[in-house]
Design an enzyme around this catalytic site. Structure first.
Site, short mmCIF file in Angstrom:
data_model
loop_
_atom_site.label_atom_id
_atom_site.label_comp_id
_atom_site.label_asym_id
_atom_site.label_seq_id
_atom_site.Cartn_x
_atom_site.Cartn_y
_atom_site.Cartn_z
N GLN A 88 -10.41 -8.71 -0.62
CA GLN A 88 -9.35 -8.78 -1.63
C GLN A 88 -8.80 -10.27 -1.66
O GLN A 88 -7.79 -10.41 -2.24
CB GLN A 88 -8.16 -7.90 -0.95
CG GLN A 88 -8.58 -6.23 -1.07
CD GLN A 88 -7.49 -5.46 -0.39
OE1 GLN A 88 -6.51 -6.15 0.43
NE2 GLN A 88 -7.71 -4.20 -0.38
N HIS A 152 -5.52 -7.36 2.30
CA HIS A 152 -4.21 -7.51 2.49
C HIS A 152 -3.63 -8.89 2.62
O HIS A 152 -2.97 -9.07 3.67
CB HIS A 152 -3.71 -6.41 3.59
CG HIS A 152 -3.67 -5.19 3.20
ND1 HIS A 152 -3.15 -3.96 3.81
CD2 HIS A 152 -4.55 -4.44 2.50
CE1 HIS A 152 -3.43 -3.03 3.33
NE2 HIS A 152 -4.29 -2.98 2.76
N GLU A 246 5.64 1.42 -2.88
CA GLU A 246 6.71 1.43 -3.15
C GLU A 246 7.40 0.37 -4.15
O GLU A 246 6.80 -1.10 -4.12
CB GLU A 246 7.54 1.06 -1.67
CG GLU A 246 7.19 1.89 -0.77
CD GLU A 246 7.79 1.49 0.69
OE1 GLU A 246 8.07 0.64 0.94
OE2 GLU A 246 7.81 2.51 1.48
N TYR A 256 11.86 -3.15 5.91
CA TYR A 256 11.26 -2.23 4.97
C TYR A 256 10.19 -1.17 5.79
O TYR A 256 9.74 -0.42 4.95
CB TYR A 256 10.84 -2.83 3.80
CG TYR A 256 12.05 -3.39 3.23
CD1 TYR A 256 12.85 -2.40 2.23
CD2 TYR A 256 12.80 -4.75 3.61
CE1 TYR A 256 13.95 -3.08 1.71
CE2 TYR A 256 13.95 -5.19 3.20
CZ TYR A 256 14.39 -4.36 2.07
OH TYR A 256 15.96 -4.82 1.90
N TYR A 267 -5.91 6.22 4.30
CA TYR A 267 -6.83 6.66 3.63
C TYR A 267 -7.67 7.68 4.27
O TYR A 267 -8.00 7.34 5.55
CB TYR A 267 -7.61 5.58 2.92
CG TYR A 267 -6.81 5.03 2.07
CD1 TYR A 267 -6.88 5.49 0.71
CD2 TYR A 267 -6.16 3.65 2.14
CE1 TYR A 267 -6.15 4.94 -0.54
CE2 TYR A 267 -5.31 3.29 1.20
CZ TYR A 267 -5.30 3.87 0.01
OH TYR A 267 -4.32 3.16 -1.04
#
Lengths: 376, 376
Positions: A88, A152, A246, A256, A267
């Site tokens: 990513q 991430h 979210e 949070y 997953y």
């Protein structure tokens, strides 16, 4: 990865024309045309509008392009930093300074390798563009610690009305627990000044146990961010696990919840936490179960789509959709899912152009800048 | 319409057993069993729990039944009023008085024919049940004017914490414009005392141009209502046109816009109004496009489903679903659609039992009372 088709110079670009075929789609409140303004981008990730309507577009592989307003011309910007284009990671978001016309600053976020040894993390650089080249480069933020992972990284960049720069980050996946501790930047949203200095009123300034850049924590992988046009508050959008994407309105110093509190499961279905509400953590503004794989986001503030004014648009990778959250006086009244049938591509980013149209970026091997215009 | 299968006496009912086959369904926050507690009802429409857990169930055709807590016994209540069982009309909602244990009052809403000539409208009667018969009958409200139509009667009944009775009504379909004028009860929610008298602080008391019973106006066809467990406010749910089913929190004297303001179009696609937001009218709390055909609604306040506490559940006729609105501090965070695959029936009503379980009513030729219990 060299592909001559995508190498352009100013001269070559002038002769380039993109076959723009428009499709008309009826939505609940507007009928719109969907036009591919430019394609041939390899996994484009972020885009930004220059004041004159021209664009900057990143490719995750590490390329930055200037793109003309009508999509017909593009130029590759040289001397952008090396990026870790794995998983990513890579060249991610791009924004221009609110005072770009005066100062010419452009900001990019990207996956940066450790100077020594293994590991990487998200960094933010500012630079100017001169003769199609990145100059005056300054790294203004480095996510700490560097860690060996290809997942991430976040990230989006957003300027507050006061000129702070918010940087949204990821938890680096296997370091998810770090999101709950304040001695690192994993799973955090940070707030700095554009030169990299730290606002004195950041919530953890003066706390020896916490990094001064931190604005909010307990995030998973935040890839959408924009500033509410009326309140000036940051709104962020994060990938949850399986279920639990979210929208948050991150407040200074607030938690949070990730990974202690989530609406999702991992997953494969494993329980991460069966707690969805917990004292000391904030509830989302809105969440998706099942996940739609939320990416970029924007408030719509233009005049081209009067019925969409004030609404919050979230790009999604899964299901190739854009979620329109119909907001009224700060309340969430309705979600409309746009373009599910019309666009068959992962939508990585969404932006409003200076013309008031919406622009999408499709994260595909042959990625495109798509223009959404009203036809009604 | 006589069908001996559905005629029961106390003695016969004792020997009746319903084949209760439970299906287990995983939802986002709870795993639940779905059990048909009792079937054989012809288009049941409303249900109410007596303090001891036994139920009252209406059939639209005009029958009222007492049903034992476990669904095994039922008795038909005689001497209920004649109803206009045509189209959407008939015997509709039933509630018991908050002080039922002391006063024994039961309230029903139903379509009542004009005393002379043509026309009908929704009426509300209170009565007591003695020896399986309706006694002490008092009509406490009549929707004015009577009008010849088989559509849009509403209706639900809900008691406020102060003991007011809210009656939710319909616009009678072809009289939709009446919803914007105050000299009639079409498209209104009214508020009365249980004896039919008018609360002195009703919003239009003292206004010669308006009927004193009116609480709020600009409604289309309101078939869901409950009182918020913390605020004591009425929440109502109405059928929009094609697109535009709404949850509202009707405030005293406010205009909810129908038919001038709507998110929907008429069946067949004709535009009723392309205005969704208008000065002087209230926006919904939440709305559905496309419509799910909203019917009964309830807040969940029990302990059997801790993760559902405080959520608002809306039964829907189309798609055979129950929408769970996940609420947090008065905000709408998420909609979950329950039972779409598990139940193949129009769900007309949903109620919470004294046991904390949820109970559904399926509006079918062979309609059922369905019990939802946690298995996790």
């Amino acid at each position: 990865m060299f592909n001559p088709k995508f190498i352009f110079t100013a001269m070559l670009a002038a002769s380039m024309s993109t076959a723009a075929t428009a499709e008309t789609v009826e939505t609940e409140r507007h009928t719109v045309s969907i036009t591919t303004l430019a394609d041939g981008f390899t996994h484009p990730w972020g885009m930004a509008f220059l004041p004159n309507g021209n664009m900057l577009v990143t490719e995750r592989s590490g390329n930055l392009y200037w793109l003309s307003e009508d999509g017909s011309k593009r130029k590759k910007i040289s001397d952008v930093p090396e990026v870790v284009a794995q998983g990513q990671g890579g060249l991610l978001d791009v924004v221009v300074d609110p005072n770009y016309s005066e100062n010419g600053w452009v900001y990019i976020s990207y996956s940066e390798a450790a100077a020594e040894g293994k590991g990487n993390s998200t960094a933010v650089m500012r630079a100017k563009i001169s003769d199609n080249s990145f100059t005056d480069k300054e790294v203004i933020f480095r996510q700490a610690p560097k860690y060996e992972s290809t997942a991430h990284f976040g990230s989006r960049l957003a300027f507050s009305p006061e000129g702070h720069l918010y940087i949204t980050l990821g938890d680096r996946y296997s370091r998810m627990e770090d999101a709950q501790t304040l001695d690192n930047h994993h799973g955090k949203i940070v707030r700095i000044w554009p030169d990299g200095s730290i606002p004195k009123d950041n919530p953890f300034v003066g706390n020896d146990q916490a990094l001064d850049e931190i604005w909010s924590y307990g995030h998973r992988n935040v890839q959408g961010a924009d500033i509410h046009p009326d309140t000036g508050e940051l709104w962020s959008v994060e990938h949850g696990p399986q279920g639990g994407d979210e929208v948050n309105i991150p407040k200074a110093g607030k938690n949070y919840g990730w990974p202690e509190v989530t609406y999702g499961v991992d997953y494969g279905g494993a329980i991460i936490s069966d707690v969805a509400v917990k004292e000391g953590t904030e509830q989302p503004f809105y969440y998706w179960v099942p996940s739609i794989a939320t990416a970029g986001a924007t408030f719509y503030t233009g005049d081209a789509f009067p019925e969409w004014k004030g609404d919050f648009f979230v790009a999604a990778l899964k299901s190739s959709l854009v979620a329109r959250l119909d907001l009224y006086e700060g309340r969430m009244m309705h979600e409309e899912r746009l373009f599910e049938d019309a666009i068959d591509a992962r939508i990585r980013d969404i932006n409003q152009g200076p013309d008031g149209y919406l622009y999408l970026l499709t994260d595909q091997p042959n990625g495109a800048v798509i223009q959404i215009k009203p036809t009604d």
